[in-house]
Design a protein around this motif. Structure first.
Motif, PDB file in Angstrom:
ATOM      1  N   VAL A  67       0.544  -0.909   0.197  1.00 30.56           N
ATOM      2  CA  VAL A  67      -0.442   0.191   0.176  1.00 30.56           C
ATOM      3  C   VAL A  67       1.074   1.541  -0.138  1.00 30.56           C
ATOM      4  CG1 VAL A  67      -1.728   1.814   0.618  1.00 30.56           C
ATOM      5  CG2 VAL A  67      -1.566  -1.201   1.325  1.00 30.56           C
ATOM      6  N   GLN A  68       0.731   2.374  -0.768  1.00 28.84           N
ATOM      7  CA  GLN A  68       1.187   3.619  -0.843  1.00 28.84           C
ATOM      8  C   GLN A  68       1.488   4.800   0.785  1.00 28.84           C
ATOM      9  OE1 GLN A  68       1.699   5.751  -3.240  1.00 28.84           O
ATOM     10  NE2 GLN A  68       3.033   7.104  -1.724  1.00 28.84           N
ATOM     11  N   ASP A  69       3.324   4.699   1.038  1.00 32.46           N
ATOM     12  CA  ASP A  69       3.356   4.887   2.221  1.00 32.46           C
ATOM     13  C   ASP A  69       2.202   6.344   3.039  1.00 32.46           C
ATOM     14  OD1 ASP A  69       4.743   5.539   4.091  1.00 32.46           O
ATOM     15  OD2 ASP A  69       6.258   6.500   2.771  1.00 32.46           O
ATOM     16  N   ALA A  70       2.051   6.087   3.599  1.00 33.36           N
ATOM     17  CA  ALA A  70       1.279   7.861   3.984  1.00 33.36           C
ATOM     18  C   ALA A  70       1.751   9.221   3.872  1.00 33.36           C
ATOM     19  CB  ALA A  70       0.759   7.053   5.546  1.00 33.36           C
ATOM     20  N   ALA A  71       3.491   8.697   4.471  1.00 30.69           N
ATOM     21  CA  ALA A  71       4.312   9.734   4.820  1.00 30.69           C
ATOM     22  C   ALA A  71       4.010  10.720   4.033  1.00 30.69           C
ATOM     23  CB  ALA A  71       5.835   9.369   5.265  1.00 30.69           C
ATOM     24  N   SER A  72       4.371   9.874   2.352  1.00 26.17           N
ATOM     25  CA  SER A  72       4.764  10.659   0.832  1.00 26.17           C
ATOM     26  C   SER A  72       3.663  11.964   0.784  1.00 26.17           C
ATOM     27  CB  SER A  72       5.450   9.809   0.040  1.00 26.17           C
ATOM     28  OG  SER A  72       3.959   8.930   0.082  1.00 26.17           O
TER      29      SER A  72
END
Length: 271
Positions: A67-72
């Motif tokens: 899943v896509q990294d939330a921080a970015s």
């Protein structure tokens, strides 16, 4: 009477005790052979079944997709908000709510955009879209605070007065919550009050007009321009308008025309 003798080599009758002993010996021998055999079969069955059960468990619980990294996502959102906030004077504070990620695949090209009207608010929704490799879009809520100066009337200002520096005092507050106040003196000095302003009241944009604007009902000069000619006339403005806006004017002959505001007294009509 003499006792009878058993012929030599002929077996004698077996007692019941001897028979029981032989039966017990046979059962003990059979039991001793059967126990290890059953244990060995059980162990072999478990050894065969174990790999099958592990394979079945592996198939039943596949590995979760990345899943896509939330921080970015948070970094993209904050960068966009701060870029838009740079147009305001003062200090900026941005808090981004954690994005709700479900099945958004990792993205190599993120793009953030302001949702709704496109302006900053105290609670600003920001959209984030993935352009590659797999497109998706989600929205993140942000809390924005911009603390900076704004202007209030230093004394009572009458309607029709032209604003000067002596008419102004400054205050400080959250400019996004005080949305209608003016923080740029260029939009104050030389402008005309359209209503009475009490001392200490924030000066709002709706309370001022551009000194080069035209008010409804005002007498104006009209300039009609066409191919090879220019004609001037007189009329009355039927609408208010700032320079560059189009308003309707009733001419001295009663005709209604539409033209562009040039300055505080002139409306131009292109023929």
């Amino acid at each position: 009477m003499p006792r009878s003798r058993r012929p030599a080599g002929q077996p004698g009758p077996c007692s019941s005790t001897d028979t029981q002993r032989r039966d017990m010996s046979r059962r003990a021998h059979a039991s001793g052979l059967a126990a290890p055999t059953a244990a060995a079969l059980t162990a072999a069955a478990l050894a065969i079944a174990a790999p099958v059960s592990h394979a079945q468990a592996t198939q039943a619980s596949p590995a979760a997709a990345p899943v896509q990294d939330a921080a970015s996502i948070v970094a993209e959102v904050e960068a966009l908000v701060r870029e838009r906030a740079a147009a305001y004077p003062g200090s900026v504070t941005v808090a981004v709510d954690p994005p709700r990620l479900v099945n958004q695949a990792p993205c190599t090209q993120l793009e953030a955009f302001l949702a709704g009207s496109g302006g900053l608010q105290s609670r600003t929704p920001v959209g984030v879209r993935c352009l590659a490799p797999h497109p998706w879009t989600l929205y993140v809520q942000t809390s924005v605070r911009i603390v900076g100066p704004y202007y209030v009337a230093s004394h009572m200002i009458d309607r029709g007065s032209t604003i000067t520096q002596n008419d102004l005092d400054t205050r400080e507050g959250d400019l996004l919550r005080l949305r209608r106040v003016i923080s740029d003196p260029a939009h104050l000095l030389g402008w005309v009050a359209t209503r009475r302003l009490r001392a200490g009241a924030p000066i709002e944009a709706s309370a001022l007009r551009d000194p080069n604007s035209i008010e409804r009902g005002q007498a104006v000069r009209t300039i009609a321009r066409g191919a090879g000619f220019v004609a001037t006339g007189e009329g009355q403005a039927l609408e208010s308008g700032n320079p560059g806006t189009r308003i309707q004017v009733r001419t001295s002959s009663g005709q209604i025309i539409t033209g562009t505001v040039i300055d505080a007294n002139t409306v131009q009509v292109m023929m």
